[in-house]
Design a protein around this motif. Structure first.
Motif, short mmCIF file in Angstrom:
data_model
loop_
_atom_site.label_atom_id
_atom_site.label_comp_id
_atom_site.label_asym_id
_atom_site.label_seq_id
_atom_site.Cartn_x
_atom_site.Cartn_y
_atom_site.Cartn_z
N ASP A 198 0.84 -1.19 0.00
CA ASP A 198 0.00 0.00 0.00
C ASP A 198 0.88 1.25 0.00
O ASP A 198 1.69 1.47 0.91
N ALA A 199 0.72 2.09 -1.03
CA ALA A 199 1.59 3.25 -1.20
C ALA A 199 1.50 4.23 -0.02
O ALA A 199 2.51 4.75 0.44
N LYS A 200 0.31 4.46 0.48
CA LYS A 200 0.13 5.42 1.56
C LYS A 200 0.86 4.96 2.83
O LYS A 200 1.52 5.75 3.50
N LEU A 201 0.74 3.68 3.12
CA LEU A 201 1.41 3.13 4.30
C LEU A 201 2.92 3.13 4.11
O LEU A 201 3.68 3.44 5.04
N LEU A 202 3.36 2.79 2.91
CA LEU A 202 4.79 2.79 2.62
C LEU A 202 5.39 4.19 2.67
O LEU A 202 6.54 4.36 3.06
N GLU A 203 4.60 5.18 2.30
CA GLU A 203 5.09 6.57 2.39
C GLU A 203 5.36 6.96 3.85
O GLU A 203 6.31 7.66 4.16
N THR A 204 4.48 6.48 4.73
CA THR A 204 4.70 6.73 6.16
C THR A 204 5.97 6.02 6.63
O THR A 204 6.79 6.59 7.35
N ALA A 205 6.14 4.77 6.19
CA ALA A 205 7.34 4.01 6.56
C ALA A 205 8.60 4.65 5.99
O ALA A 205 9.66 4.65 6.63
N GLU A 206 8.48 5.22 4.78
CA GLU A 206 9.64 5.89 4.16
C GLU A 206 10.08 7.09 4.99
O GLU A 206 11.27 7.35 5.14
N LYS A 207 9.10 7.77 5.56
CA LYS A 207 9.40 8.91 6.43
C LYS A 207 10.20 8.45 7.66
O LYS A 207 11.19 9.06 8.04
N TRP A 208 9.76 7.34 8.26
CA TRP A 208 10.47 6.81 9.43
C TRP A 208 11.90 6.39 9.05
O TRP A 208 12.84 6.65 9.79
N ALA A 209 12.02 5.71 7.91
CA ALA A 209 13.33 5.23 7.48
C ALA A 209 14.28 6.39 7.22
O ALA A 209 15.47 6.35 7.57
N SER A 210 13.75 7.45 6.63
CA SER A 210 14.56 8.64 6.37
C SER A 210 15.02 9.28 7.68
O SER A 210 16.17 9.71 7.81
#
Length: 379
Positions: A317-329
């Motif tokens: 899910d792109a929306k959920l992955l975008e949130t995870a990308e923020k954490w990873a960054s």
């Protein structure tokens, strides 16, 4: 779902220190370990090792540090490490005929061998070894027969409850029977009993332990008691997940609010995250995790990375992955590690941002990583 639950288990060890994410080894002599084993109605696990032993080092690094191993061994054993070439090691090596390393010994409070094995082994096999040791020390059958014959005096019920506890068998029924024979819980013996058997928040014994909180803290410590509360509440959440009873989740949060009001809000959020993970609700997991990270862990790179990895492994899910990308960054901005960069790169790849993913992965490789590809995503 397995990866998500594994990730959450790691988070538990990082954030709430239920068991230091691995085995807690007793710092003392063998005689002191035996005295503690007798006091706590446990058997001893002894890691007989040497400083030059390769398998010993691998066990310490990969097995003794495992969260699941730590949870089981800390609950059921007094754990001690002994260098066979230093201190009392040579004497113990002679007594137990240790001639290869590591030797993994399980001893009763008298120092007699209950079970033993030689050589290193992975975490799952090591857990199996511990379970075999418990079964060999299982005295509950003798008590069960006497119970069926009608024996019910307090000393017997107390001993029977501990026999069940130490054999990793259901024990709450017998523990409650013992509790019902008692009018005064101020004695050291009864305070120890309340502490030892307050293993689920949805129990009368837990409530009694909270009522006697100050006395138990005097006997143990504030930190030890707090860890016990968290562990008991977690067990109730595990039941909520297993039996799909949301009311048990609410009960765990309520019990924590009564037991430790200052920690209640943080624990309630954690409890909801744990329940979302256990019920495979990745959307709720991500939303709740984002709230938690903003409030309690925005500067904790390890936790940010682990949550990001959990979402990465569970959804497209792109929306959920975008949130995870923020954490990873955020994680890589706090602690510039190749592992964190690779997770960030893998999330970017799933989001279709291939060029960015390649750049981040190249940075990971520059830090000394040997792999030129991002981690396998299971698709």
């Amino acid at each position: 779902m397995k990866q998500l639950l594994t990730g959450l288990l790691i988070l538990v060890s990082l954030q709430w220190a239920f068991a230091d994410s691995g085995i807690q080894f007793f710092k003392g002599t063998m005689a002191e370990a035996q005295a503690l084993a007798a006091k706590e109605h446990k058997i001893i696990f002894m890691d007989a090792y040497t400083s030059w032993c390769g398998p010993c080092k691998r066990m310490a690094k990969d097995v003794f540090s495992d969260a699941e191993v730590g949870k089981f061994f800390n609950k059921h054993f007094i754990n001690i490490k002994v260098d066979m070439e230093k201190g009392e090691g040579p004497r113990l090596a002679g007594k137990y005929r240790v001639n290869s390393y590591p030797t993994l010994l399980f001893l009763d409070e008298k120092g007699e061998v209950v079970h033993a094995a030689k050589g290193g082994r992975p975490a799952d096999q090591f857990l199996g070894l511990g379970k075999v040791a418990l079964s060999k020390n299982d005295k509950s059958g003798e008590y069960a027969q006497q119970y069926e014959e009608g024996k019910r005096d307090p000393d017997f019920l107390r001993a029977y409850a501990y026999a069940l506890l130490n054999s990793a068998k259901p024990n709450l029924k017998i523990a409650n029977e013992y509790i019902r024979t008692q009018d005064d819980f101020s004695s050291k013996e009864n305070l120890e009993f309340l502490f030892d058997f307050a293993n689920e928040a949805d129990s009368k014994i837990f409530e009694l332990a909270v009522e006697n909180k100050e006395a138990i803290i005097q006997l143990k410590s504030a930190e030890t008691f707090k860890e016990k509360l968290k562990s008991a509440c977690n067990e109730t959440i595990n039941k909520a997940i297993e039996y799909k009873v949301a009311d048990l989740l609410d009960e765990a949060k309520l019990k924590m609010k009564t037991a430790d009001p200052k920690y209640a809000k943080e624990y309630a959020l954690y409890a909801d995250i744990k329940y979302a993970a256990g019920t495979e609700d990745i959307t709720a997991f991500t939303k709740l995790s984002d709230k938690y990270l903003k409030k309690y862990a925005k500067k904790d790179a390890q936790t940010l990375h682990q949550y990001a990895r959990s979402v990465l492994m569970q959804t497209n899910d792109a929306k959920l992955l975008e949130t995870a990308e923020k954490w990873a960054s955020q994680a890589t901005s706090i602690d510039y590690k190749a592992e964190y960069l690779r997770t960030h790169s893998a999330i970017l790849e799933k989001l279709g941002r291939a060029e960015e993913a390649q750049k981040v992965n190249a940075k990971a490789n520059e830090l000394g990583g040997k792999q030129s590809k991002t981690p396998a995503l299971g698709h």
